[in-house]
Motif scaffolding. Structure first.
Motif, PDB file in Angstrom:
ATOM      1  N   THR A 166     -26.958 -10.478 -17.679  1.00  0.00           N
ATOM      2  CA  THR A 166     -27.566  -9.862 -18.240  1.00  0.00           C
ATOM      3  C   THR A 166     -28.403 -10.933 -17.300  1.00  0.00           C
TER       4      THR A 166
ATOM      5  N   THR B 200     -33.791 -10.140 -11.260  1.00  0.00           N
ATOM      6  CA  THR B 200     -33.354  -9.525 -10.254  1.00  0.00           C
ATOM      7  C   THR B 200     -34.825  -7.789  -9.783  1.00  0.00           C
TER       8      THR B 200
ATOM      9  N   LEU C  15     -29.707 -12.331 -14.783  1.00  0.00           N
ATOM     10  CA  LEU C  15     -29.429 -12.753 -13.525  1.00  0.00           C
ATOM     11  C   LEU C  15     -29.672 -10.952 -13.270  1.00  0.00           C
ATOM     12  N   GLU C  16     -29.578 -10.276 -13.879  1.00  0.00           N
ATOM     13  CA  GLU C  16     -30.055  -8.501 -14.084  1.00  0.00           C
ATOM     14  C   GLU C  16     -31.810  -8.483 -13.882  1.00  0.00           C
ATOM     15  N   VAL C  17     -32.203  -9.340 -15.190  1.00  0.00           N
ATOM     16  CA  VAL C  17     -33.609  -9.273 -15.299  1.00  0.00           C
ATOM     17  C   VAL C  17     -34.590 -10.251 -15.048  1.00  0.00           C
TER      18      VAL C  17
END
Ligand code: HEM
Ligand SMILES: [Cu+2]
Lengths: 540, 129
Positions: free
Chosen positions: B86, B92, B88-90
Motif C-alpha cells: 500500500t 508512486t 509503495l502504491e501511495v
C-alpha cells in the motif's frame, strides 16, 4: 455393525439418536452443526434470489418498471450483501466442510466442538443483525461499502457493517477449528499424502480465512467509526484517503473470492474421482496448486483499483501478478480433464454439475485475465462485463459446485435418494438458464452498460430481457430442486450405505453416519479413491 | 498443561517493566524531543517491540512447540505485505491523488479556473467540494 432390520443403514444415526429441538440447538456434533449451517445458507440463498429477481424485473424496460430508483439501489445492495456475506463465504466450508471433513480424516468430531457451535450462533447473530439493518431501511452502498459514499450515505449502513463484522468472527473460528483438526485428529495411517483433496482445499481456505478476515474486520470498523464518530480516515474532506479503503477492502476480498472458489474446487475433485472411477491425476500437483492459488491470491488485490487513482506502477504490478492465478487454475482444470480421460464414466447429476463447473470456470477465469489487463479494464471497469465475469465464477462455478456437493452427499447426509430424472431436468435448466442470464451481460458491458444503473438506452433492451428470461429459468430450476429434495427427505427411497460406490474416505462411515461417525476406529489402508479393488470399502 | 512446572512470576514483572520503559520512551520521544521526519518510524518501531513482547510472553508464544511457532512470523509477513505494497502504491501515485496532494490544488498561484476547490475555501480545508 449394528444394522436396522431389512436395511443396510445403521439403526442409530446422528439424525435419530436424539430428536428434541433442544438436542439440535445445543448439539456439539459437527454433522448437526453442518446441517444447521446448510439450512442457514440455503435460507440466505433464497433471500438473495428473491432480491435478484426483483432487480431483473426492474430491468425489463429501459425506464422505471416496478420500483423507485432508491429502492433499486437498496435492492442491489441487499442482493450483494446477502449472496456474498451470508451465502457464498460460509456455504461450502461451514456446511459441507463441517459435515464431511472430520469423517474424511477418520475423526469423531472437529478439534473444538463447542467453538464450532459458537461459530454457528455467531453466524446467526451476524446474519440477523444484517437482515435487520436491511429491513429497517437498507443500505444503498453495494456489497463493497466503498468510501467516501458509505460514510455519508443517509441509509442505515452501520448495522449492516456490524453484522458483516460479526459474521467474520464465525469465519475465523471455523477456519481455526479446521486447521487444528487437520493437524491433530487424523486417523492412524493417514499421511499427508493421503489427505483427501477436499480436505486440502478446506485447509487452504481456512488459512486465508484466518489471515485475511481480520483486515476486513478492521476496515469495516473504521468505516463505522467514521460514520458514527466522524473520524477522518477515508473521507478526503477530513484529510483521509478513500483509496486506502479499497486497499484494505480488497486485501481481504480478493483472497475471499478464493475462500469461495477453493472449496468448490475440492468438491469438484471428489466428484470427478467418484464418477470416473479413477484416483485424481496428479494428486500432488492438485494439492500444491491449491496453495499456489491461496498464496498468489494475496498479491493481486490492486486489480480492482485500476481506475481508482491508484498509481500506474501499482496497476502494472498487480495486473501482471493477477495473471499468475490463471496458471494454478489451469493446472487443476487439466488434471480434472485428465482424470476423466479414460475413466469409466458414470454420468450422474453431480458429474453433470462438474461439467458445467469446468466450462463456466474457464469462461470466468479467462475473462478474469482479460479484466486484469489494465488497458482493457479501463473500458470494462464498473460495467456489466465485470458483473458477468464474477457471476460466471461465483454462480457458474461455485454454485454449481455447491449443487454438486448437495447431490453427491445428500444420501450420505440424510440416507435418502432423490428422483434422478427430476434432478437431471433441474440441472439442465440451471446450466442453460445460467448461460442465458449472464452471457448477454458480457455483451451489455462491452456496449457500455454500467453496473448498478436503474435505467439504460432502448437499444440494450433485448439483451436485458434475455437476461431476465434466463434468471426466471434459474429460479424455476432452484424451485424444482427444493421440491424434490424436500420430497425425498420423507418419501425418497432409502439409500444404500455407499450410494455411488465411491472410494472416498467419507464413505467409510455409515449413511447417515452414527453419532460419533464410526463404531470402531477406522483404518485407511488404501489411497483415497483407489478403484483398483472391486468391492466398496467396508463401513467402520 | 500436565507437565507444567512451578514458574516464578519474576519473568513477567521484568517484561512488564520493559513495556513501561518503552511506553515512557514513546511519550518522551513523541512530545519532548522533536524528531521531525523520524517520529513516525520511531513510534512504530517502539510499538512493534511492545507488541512482540506481549505476544511472546503474555500470550505464551515462546513456549509453543512446532507448527504453532509459525503463526507469528506468518502474520508479520502478511502485515508487511499489506502495509508495504500500500505504501509503495501511495509513493508512486501522481501527486493529485495523494491525500496531501490537494494542497497543490489550493495553491494561490494556480489560475482559479483550474482549481476544483471553490474560491475562498481556506488553505486549512483539504478539499473544497
Ligand atoms: C484468473 C483469475 C482471476 C482474475 C485474473 C480476476 C480478475 C479480476 C479483475 C481484474 C476484476 C476487476 C474488474 C473491474 O472491477 O474492473 C475482477 C472482479 C471481480 N472478480 Fe475476478 N478474477 C479472477 C478470478 C475470480 C474468482 C475465482 C472470483 C470469485 C470466486 C472472482 C470474483 C470477482 C469479483 C466478485 C469481482 C468484482 C468485484 C466488484 O467490483 O464488485 N474473480 N476480477
Ligand atoms: Cu480480485
Amino acid at each position: 455393525m449394528n444394522l436396522a432390520a431389512g436395511s443396510n443403514q445403521p439403526a442409530i444415526t446422528y439424525l435419530n439418536h436424539e430428536t428434541t429441538v433442544r438436542s439440535w440447538l445445543l448439539t456439539r456434533d459437527h454433522k448437526r452443526i453442518g446441517v444447521m449451517f446448510l439450512v442457514g445458507v440455503i435460507f440466505a440463498l433464497l433471500l438473495g434470489g428473491i432480491f435478484a429477481m426483483a432487480l431483473r424485473i426492474e430491468l425489463l424496460t429501459p425506464g422505471p418498471t416496478v420500483m423507485a430508483p432508491m429502492t433499486y439501489n437498496r435492492m442491489f445492495t441487499l442482493h450483494g450483501v446477502t449472496m456474498v456475506w451470508l451465502f457464498m463465504i460460509p456455504a461450502i466450508p461451514s456446511a459441507f466442510g463441517n459435515f464431511v471433513l472430520p469423517i474424511m480424516l477418520g475423526a469423531k468430531d472437529v478439534a473444538f466442538p463447542r467453538l464450532n457451535l459458537a461459530s454457528f450462533y455467531i453466524y446467526l447473530a451476524g446474519s440477523l443483525l444484517t437482515v435487520f439493518g436491511m429491513l429497517w431501511s437498507g443500505a444503498d452502498t453495494g456489497w463493497t461499502f466503498y468510501t467516501p459514499y458509505s460514510t455519508v450515505s443517509p441509509t442505515t449502513v452501520t448495522p449492516i457493517l456490524m453484522g458483516v463484522f460479526i459474521i467474520g468472527f464465525s469465519t475465523i473460528i471455523t477456519g481455526l477449528n479446521f486447521i487444528t483438526t487437520v493437524h491433530t485428529l487424523r486417523a492412524p495411517g493417514m499421511h499427508w499424502t493421503r489427505i483427501p483433496l477436499f480436505v486440502w482445499t478446506i485447509y487452504g481456505t481456512s488459512v486465508i480465512q484466518v489471515v485475511a478476515t481480520p483486515v476486513l474486520g478492521m476496515v469495516l470498523l473504521l468505516v463505522a467509526a467514521e460514520r458514527v464518530l466522524g473520524m477522518g480516515i477515508f473521507d478526503p474532506s477530513r484529510g483521509g484517503d478513500p483509496v486506502l479503503f479499497q486497499h484494505m477492502f480488497w486485501f481481504y476480498s480478493h483472497p475471499a473470492v478464493y475462500i469461495m472458489v477453493l472449496p468448490a474446487m475440492g468438491v469438484i475433485t471428489e466428484v470427478v474421482c467418484a464418477y470416473s472411477r479413477k484416483n485424481i491425476f496428479g494428486y500432488k500437483m492438485v494439492a500444491a496448486s491449491t496453495f499456489g492459488i491461496a498464496f498468489v491470491g494475496f498479491f493481486t488485490w490492486g486489480h480492482h483499483m485500476f481506475v481508482s487513482g491508484q498509481s500506474t506502477f501499482g496497476s502494472g504490478v498487480f495486473g501482471v501478478l493477477s495473471m499468475l492465478v490463471a496458471i494454478f487454475t489451469a493446472i487443476k482444470i487439466f488434471n480434472w480433464v485428465a482424470t476423466l480421460y479414460g475413466g469409466s464414466i458414470d454420468l450422474k447429476v453431480p458429474l453433470l454439475y462438474v461439467l458445467g463447473f469446468i466450462f463456466l470456470l474457464m469462461f470466468g477465469g479467462m475473462t478474469g485475465v482479460a479484466v486484469a489487463t489494465t488497458s482493457l479494464d479501463v473500458h470494462w471497469h464498473d460495467t456489466y462485463f465485470v458483473v458477468a465475469h464474477f457471476h460466471y465464477i461465483m454462480v457458474g462455478a461455485v454454485l454449481m459446485a455447491f449443487l454438486a456437493a448437495l447431490h453427491y452427499w445428500w444420501p450420505k447426509m440424510f440416507g435418502r435418494l432423490y428422483p434422478e430424472r427430476w434432478s437431471f431436468l433441474a440441472a439442465m435448466t440451471i446450466i442453460f438458464g445460467f448461460i442465458v442470464t449472464f452471457l448477454p451481460q458480457f455483451l451489455l458491458g462491452n456496449m457500455g452498460m454500467p453496473r448498478r444503473y436503474y435505467e439504460y438506452p432502448r437499444e440494450m433492451q433485448w439483451l436485458h430481457v434475455l437476461s431476465t428470461a434466463g434468471a426466471s429459468l434459474l429460479a424455476f430450476g432452484f424451485g424444482l430442486i427444493a421440491i424434490y429434495l424436500l420430497w425425498s427427505l420423507r418419501y425418497g427411497a432409502e439409500a444404500p450405505v455407499n450410494a455411488w460406490g465411491s472410494r472416498g474416505y467419507e464413505w467409510y462411515s455409515g449413511s447417515p453416519p452414527v453419532p460419533h461417525n464410526f463404531t470402531e476406529a477406522p483404518r485407511f489402508e488404501r489411497e483415497v479413491h483407489d478403484y483398483t479393488v472391486a468391492e466398496v470399502p467396508r463401513v467402520y | 498443561m500436565a507437565e507444567e512446572k512451578k514458574k516464578s512470576a519474576w519473568g513477567y514483572v521484568v517484561v512488564w517493566g520493559a513495556l513501561t520503559v518503552l511506553t515512557v520512551a514513546t511519550w518522551v520521544l513523541g512530545t519532548k524531543l522533536k524528531l521531525g521526519a523520524f517520529s513516525l518510524p520511531v513510534a512504530l518501531g517502539l510499538a512493534v517491540m511492545k507488541t512482540v513482547l506481549v505476544a511472546m510472553f503474555f500470550m505464551h508464544l515462546v513456549e509453543q512447540p512446532g507448527a504453532r511457532r509459525v503463526v507469528l512470523p506468518v502474520s508479520a509477513v502478511f502485515l508487511c505485505l499489506l502495509l508495504g505494497v500500500t505504501l509503495l502504491e501511495v509513493m508512486t501515485r501522481i501527486r493529485m491523488s495523494r491525500p496531501d496532494g490537494i494542497e497543490e490544488e489550493l495553491e494561490p498561484r494556480r489560475p482559479e479556473s483550474t482549481r476544483t476547490a471553490p474560491p475562498g475555501s481556506g488553505s486549512k480545508r483539504l478539499m473544497g467540494n
